[in-house]
Design an enzyme around this catalytic site. Structure first.
Site, PDB file in Angstrom:
ATOM      1  N   CYS A   7       3.510   2.733  -5.079  1.00  0.00           N
ATOM      2  CA  CYS A   7       4.509   1.792  -4.589  1.00  0.00           C
ATOM      3  C   CYS A   7       4.156   1.357  -3.171  1.00  0.00           C
ATOM      4  O   CYS A   7       4.153   2.164  -2.242  1.00  0.00           O
ATOM      5  CB  CYS A   7       5.876   2.457  -4.632  1.00  0.00           C
ATOM      6  SG  CYS A   7       7.144   1.454  -3.871  1.00  0.00           S
ATOM      7  N   ASN A  11       4.286  -4.680  -3.677  1.00  0.00           N
ATOM      8  CA  ASN A  11       4.232  -4.478  -5.126  1.00  0.00           C
ATOM      9  C   ASN A  11       4.170  -3.006  -5.497  1.00  0.00           C
ATOM     10  O   ASN A  11       3.633  -2.194  -4.736  1.00  0.00           O
ATOM     11  CB  ASN A  11       3.001  -5.178  -5.710  1.00  0.00           C
ATOM     12  CG  ASN A  11       3.148  -6.685  -5.687  1.00  0.00           C
ATOM     13  OD1 ASN A  11       4.087  -7.234  -6.253  1.00  0.00           O
ATOM     14  ND2 ASN A  11       2.242  -7.362  -5.015  1.00  0.00           N
ATOM     15  N   THR A  12       4.696  -2.699  -6.691  1.00  0.00           N
ATOM     16  CA  THR A  12       4.606  -1.347  -7.234  1.00  0.00           C
ATOM     17  C   THR A  12       3.746  -1.419  -8.489  1.00  0.00           C
ATOM     18  O   THR A  12       3.983  -2.272  -9.349  1.00  0.00           O
ATOM     19  CB  THR A  12       6.008  -0.806  -7.565  1.00  0.00           C
ATOM     20  OG1 THR A  12       6.785  -0.857  -6.365  1.00  0.00           O
ATOM     21  CG2 THR A  12       5.948   0.626  -8.064  1.00  0.00           C
ATOM     22  N   VAL A  13       2.734  -0.539  -8.545  1.00  0.00           N
ATOM     23  CA  VAL A  13       1.794  -0.568  -9.665  1.00  0.00           C
ATOM     24  C   VAL A  13       1.945   0.717 -10.480  1.00  0.00           C
ATOM     25  O   VAL A  13       2.004   1.816  -9.921  1.00  0.00           O
ATOM     26  CB  VAL A  13       0.344  -0.711  -9.140  1.00  0.00           C
ATOM     27  CG1 VAL A  13      -0.637  -0.846 -10.297  1.00  0.00           C
ATOM     28  CG2 VAL A  13       0.219  -1.909  -8.203  1.00  0.00           C
ATOM     29  N   GLY A 107       0.965   7.535   6.076  1.00  0.00           N
ATOM     30  CA  GLY A 107       1.367   6.838   4.857  1.00  0.00           C
ATOM     31  C   GLY A 107       0.714   7.495   3.644  1.00  0.00           C
ATOM     32  O   GLY A 107      -0.492   7.753   3.661  1.00  0.00           O
ATOM     33  N   PRO A 108       1.495   7.775   2.590  1.00  0.00           N
ATOM     34  CA  PRO A 108       0.925   8.452   1.424  1.00  0.00           C
ATOM     35  C   PRO A 108      -0.226   7.672   0.795  1.00  0.00           C
ATOM     36  O   PRO A 108      -1.190   8.263   0.298  1.00  0.00           O
ATOM     37  CB  PRO A 108       2.103   8.579   0.459  1.00  0.00           C
ATOM     38  CG  PRO A 108       3.167   7.705   0.988  1.00  0.00           C
ATOM     39  CD  PRO A 108       2.932   7.528   2.445  1.00  0.00           C
ATOM     40  N   ASP A 109      -0.154   6.335   0.852  1.00  0.00           N
ATOM     41  CA  ASP A 109      -1.246   5.514   0.300  1.00  0.00           C
ATOM     42  C   ASP A 109      -2.556   5.809   1.025  1.00  0.00           C
ATOM     43  O   ASP A 109      -3.637   5.817   0.437  1.00  0.00           O
ATOM     44  CB  ASP A 109      -0.896   4.021   0.400  1.00  0.00           C
ATOM     45  CG  ASP A 109      -0.518   3.573   1.815  1.00  0.00           C
ATOM     46  OD1 ASP A 109       0.068   4.383   2.569  1.00  0.00           O
ATOM     47  OD2 ASP A 109      -0.833   2.425   2.183  1.00  0.00           O
ATOM     48  N   ASP A 129      -7.806  -0.988   3.301  1.00  0.00           N
ATOM     49  CA  ASP A 129      -6.901  -1.328   2.197  1.00  0.00           C
ATOM     50  C   ASP A 129      -6.079  -2.560   2.571  1.00  0.00           C
ATOM     51  O   ASP A 129      -5.262  -2.530   3.492  1.00  0.00           O
ATOM     52  CB  ASP A 129      -5.990  -0.122   1.893  1.00  0.00           C
ATOM     53  CG  ASP A 129      -5.156  -0.329   0.634  1.00  0.00           C
ATOM     54  OD1 ASP A 129      -4.930  -1.494   0.236  1.00  0.00           O
ATOM     55  OD2 ASP A 129      -4.710   0.674   0.047  1.00  0.00           O
ATOM     56  N   THR A 184      -4.216 -29.743   8.446  1.00  0.00           N
ATOM     57  CA  THR A 184      -3.405 -28.602   8.897  1.00  0.00           C
ATOM     58  C   THR A 184      -3.654 -27.350   8.053  1.00  0.00           C
ATOM     59  O   THR A 184      -3.868 -26.249   8.584  1.00  0.00           O
ATOM     60  CB  THR A 184      -1.904 -28.961   8.847  1.00  0.00           C
ATOM     61  OG1 THR A 184      -1.721 -30.164   9.578  1.00  0.00           O
ATOM     62  CG2 THR A 184      -1.037 -27.862   9.429  1.00  0.00           C
TER      63      THR A 184
HETATM   64  N1  LIG Z   1      -5.811 -10.501  -6.031  1.00  0.00           N
HETATM   65  C1  LIG Z   1      -5.014 -11.057  -5.109  1.00  0.00           C
HETATM   66  N2  LIG Z   1      -5.180 -12.350  -4.757  1.00  0.00           N
HETATM   67  C2  LIG Z   1      -4.375 -12.915  -3.839  1.00  0.00           C
HETATM   68  N3  LIG Z   1      -3.397 -12.273  -3.206  1.00  0.00           N
HETATM   69  C3  LIG Z   1      -3.205 -10.999  -3.507  1.00  0.00           C
HETATM   70  C4  LIG Z   1      -3.984 -10.315  -4.475  1.00  0.00           C
HETATM   71  N4  LIG Z   1      -3.551  -9.033  -4.543  1.00  0.00           N
HETATM   72  C5  LIG Z   1      -2.549  -8.925  -3.669  1.00  0.00           C
HETATM   73  N5  LIG Z   1      -2.332 -10.103  -3.045  1.00  0.00           N
HETATM   74  C6  LIG Z   1      -1.306 -10.370  -2.050  1.00  0.00           C
HETATM   75  O1  LIG Z   1      -1.484  -9.465  -0.963  1.00  0.00           O
HETATM   76  C7  LIG Z   1      -0.201  -9.001  -0.501  1.00  0.00           C
HETATM   77  C8  LIG Z   1      -0.167  -7.511  -0.499  1.00  0.00           C
HETATM   78  O2  LIG Z   1      -0.510  -7.062  -1.772  1.00  0.00           O
HETATM   79  P1  LIG Z   1      -0.276  -5.624  -2.369  1.00  0.00           P
HETATM   80  O3  LIG Z   1      -1.611  -5.030  -2.598  1.00  0.00           O
HETATM   81  O4  LIG Z   1       0.589  -5.742  -3.547  1.00  0.00           O
HETATM   82  O5  LIG Z   1       0.474  -4.884  -1.173  1.00  0.00           O
HETATM   83  P2  LIG Z   1       1.242  -3.495  -1.134  1.00  0.00           P
HETATM   84  O6  LIG Z   1       0.298  -2.461  -1.695  1.00  0.00           O
HETATM   85  O7  LIG Z   1       1.535  -3.301   0.311  1.00  0.00           O
HETATM   86  O8  LIG Z   1       2.476  -3.643  -1.969  1.00  0.00           O
HETATM   87  C9  LIG Z   1       0.848  -9.604  -1.415  1.00  0.00           C
HETATM   88  O9  LIG Z   1       1.474 -10.685  -0.719  1.00  0.00           O
HETATM   89  C10 LIG Z   1       0.075 -10.097  -2.614  1.00  0.00           C
HETATM   90  O10 LIG Z   1       0.648 -11.274  -3.148  1.00  0.00           O
HETATM   91  C1  LIG Z   2       0.748   1.293   7.012  1.00  0.00           C
HETATM   92  C2  LIG Z   2       1.596   1.150   5.753  1.00  0.00           C
HETATM   93  C3  LIG Z   2       2.843   0.333   6.068  1.00  0.00           C
HETATM   94  C4  LIG Z   2       0.766   0.402   4.694  1.00  0.00           C
HETATM   95  O1  LIG Z   2       1.567   0.185   3.558  1.00  0.00           O
HETATM   96  P1  LIG Z   2       1.309  -0.935   2.448  1.00  0.00           P
HETATM   97  O2  LIG Z   2       0.624  -2.082   3.075  1.00  0.00           O
HETATM   98  O3  LIG Z   2       0.417  -0.303   1.408  1.00  0.00           O
HETATM   99  O4  LIG Z   2       2.640  -1.246   1.868  1.00  0.00           O
HETATM  100  C5  LIG Z   2       1.952   2.555   5.177  1.00  0.00           C
HETATM  101  O5  LIG Z   2       0.784   3.305   4.977  1.00  0.00           O
HETATM  102  C6  LIG Z   2       2.899   3.319   6.071  1.00  0.00           C
HETATM  103  O6  LIG Z   2       4.073   3.074   6.081  1.00  0.00           O
HETATM  104  N1  LIG Z   2       2.334   4.284   6.864  1.00  0.00           N
HETATM  105  C7  LIG Z   2       3.092   5.144   7.750  1.00  0.00           C
HETATM  106  C8  LIG Z   2       2.448   5.252   9.084  1.00  0.00           C
HETATM  107  C9  LIG Z   2       1.008   5.764   9.076  1.00  0.00           C
HETATM  108  O7  LIG Z   2       0.330   5.736   8.041  1.00  0.00           O
HETATM  109  O8  LIG Z   2       0.513   6.200  10.138  1.00  0.00           O
HETATM  110  K   LIG Z   3      -2.344  -0.883   2.947  1.00  0.00           K
END
Ligand SMILES: Nc1ncnc2c1ncn2[C@@H]1O[C@H](COP(=O)(O)OP(=O)(O)O)[C@@H](O)[C@H]1O
Ligand SMILES: CC(C)(COP(=O)(O)O)[C@@H](O)C(=O)NCCC(=O)O
Ligand SMILES: [K+]
Length: 257
Positions: A7, A11-13, A107-109, A129, A184
């Site tokens: 999550c 987006n949440t996958v 961040g867990p990710d 990422d 633009t």
């Molecule tokens: N393959 C892609 N092409 C274009 N835009 C993308 C693609 N994947 C993600 N995005 C865009 O990048 C942004 C962050 O994506 P996402 O990976 O879902 O973030 P998070 O992991 O933080 O939820 C979103 O606005 C999404 O629409």
């Molecule tokens: C930096 C982040 C916002 C990235 O989150 P994402 O873009 O994947 O939604 C997330 O990893 C987070 O909330 N981290 C906490 C602070 C840290 O990692 O130091």
């Molecule tokens: K990230």
């Protein structure tokens, strides 16, 4: 089968791992108001569409949005009869402890990407990422997360331009053919695309100066491929890095019970 849930702020996958490969991956906008029942209606109809019989027996969650974890837990408990592992919680062990300031929450990710990156490439790594934020996770030779960088995400930067300037439209990111834009939209795309390439290359260069050994750079997230067209800083692009990390962490926790 393992249900792995990543999550992010946008987006949440959800991915289903059968022990050898991912059977399916589904994506939904992150919304903390979504209930467990809503998740299940959506998930079960997608599961029904896959050609294989999906039988979830375990689950793992990584969430950068703390508020959604409650409903995801209820989903796993009520509909899959399992207690999910939640990355970042004390009961979820990691192969290597992060080396960061005391009291800091990583961040867990980023923890998941660290485990996955080290598994695939070994130590001394930067994982980039591209999500809502663009994160640079620095991985030491033993696989520990040792810090990094958090930069505004690509779409956030575009959105900020649009929000703050009355005459600038909402646009999507693209790689403009030339740096000098002649309208633009092309000017905005150039600013964000080439500005971002500069950000990536600059941050990687400076991280390398602070590290004692050579560092490989790998990238993940939807926009990684687009930026790889503008720079040769990435050693490789790993589309499923976070999911791979979730599978590894789940297995590690089962092994070390
Ligand atoms: N393959 C892609 N092409 C274009 N835009 C993308 C693609 N994947 C993600 N995005 C865009 O990048 C942004 C962050 O994506 P996402 O990976 O879902 O973030 P998070 O992991 O933080 O939820 C979103 O606005 C999404 O629409
Ligand atoms: C930096 C982040 C916002 C990235 O989150 P994402 O873009 O994947 O939604 C997330 O990893 C987070 O909330 N981290 C906490 C602070 C840290 O990692 O130091
Ligand atoms: K990230």
């Amino acid at each position: 089968m393992l249900l792995a849930i990543d999550c992010g702020n946008t987006n949440t996958v959800f991915s289903v791992w059968d022990g050898e490969s991912f059977l399916a991956t589904w994506r939904i906008a992150t919304d903390h108001k979504r209930t467990a029942d809503e998740y299940f209606v959506w998930l079960s109809s997608l599961m029904a569409l896959t050609k294989v019989d999906v039988q979830v027996t375990e689950a793992i969650i990584s969430s950068t949005v703390p508020r959604v974890v409650f409903n995801l837990r209820v989903l796993c408990d009520r509909y899959f009869d399992c207690r999910p592992l939640v990355v970042g919680k004390p009961e979820c062990r990691l192969p290597v402890t992060p080396r960061v300031d005391q009291g800091t929450t990583v961040g867990p990710d980023r923890l998941v990407n660290t485990v996955a990156g080290h598994d695939r490439y070994g130590g001394d790594l930067i994982v980039v990422d591209f999500g809502t934020a663009t994160t640079f996770d620095v991985v030491d030779s033993d696989g520990a997360y040792v810090g990094g960088v958090i930069a505004p995400g690509v779409n956030l930067s575009l959105e900020a331009l649009h929000m703050a300037a009355a005459a600038l439209p909402h646009i999507d990111i693209a790689k403009p053919p030339r740096v000098i834009g002649t309208n633009t939209v092309a000017c905005m795309q150039s600013g964000v695309y080439w500005g971002y390439v500069g950000l990536i290359e600059g941050i990687v260069r400076e991280i390398r100066r602070e590290r004692p050994r050579p560092v490989k750079v790998i990238a993940t997230g939807g926009l990684a491929g687009l930026f790889a067209q503008g720079t040769d800083v990435f050693h490789s692009i790993e589309d499923d890095l976070t999911m791979h990390g979730l599978v590894l962490i789940n297995a590690y926790n089962k092994e070390t019970v």
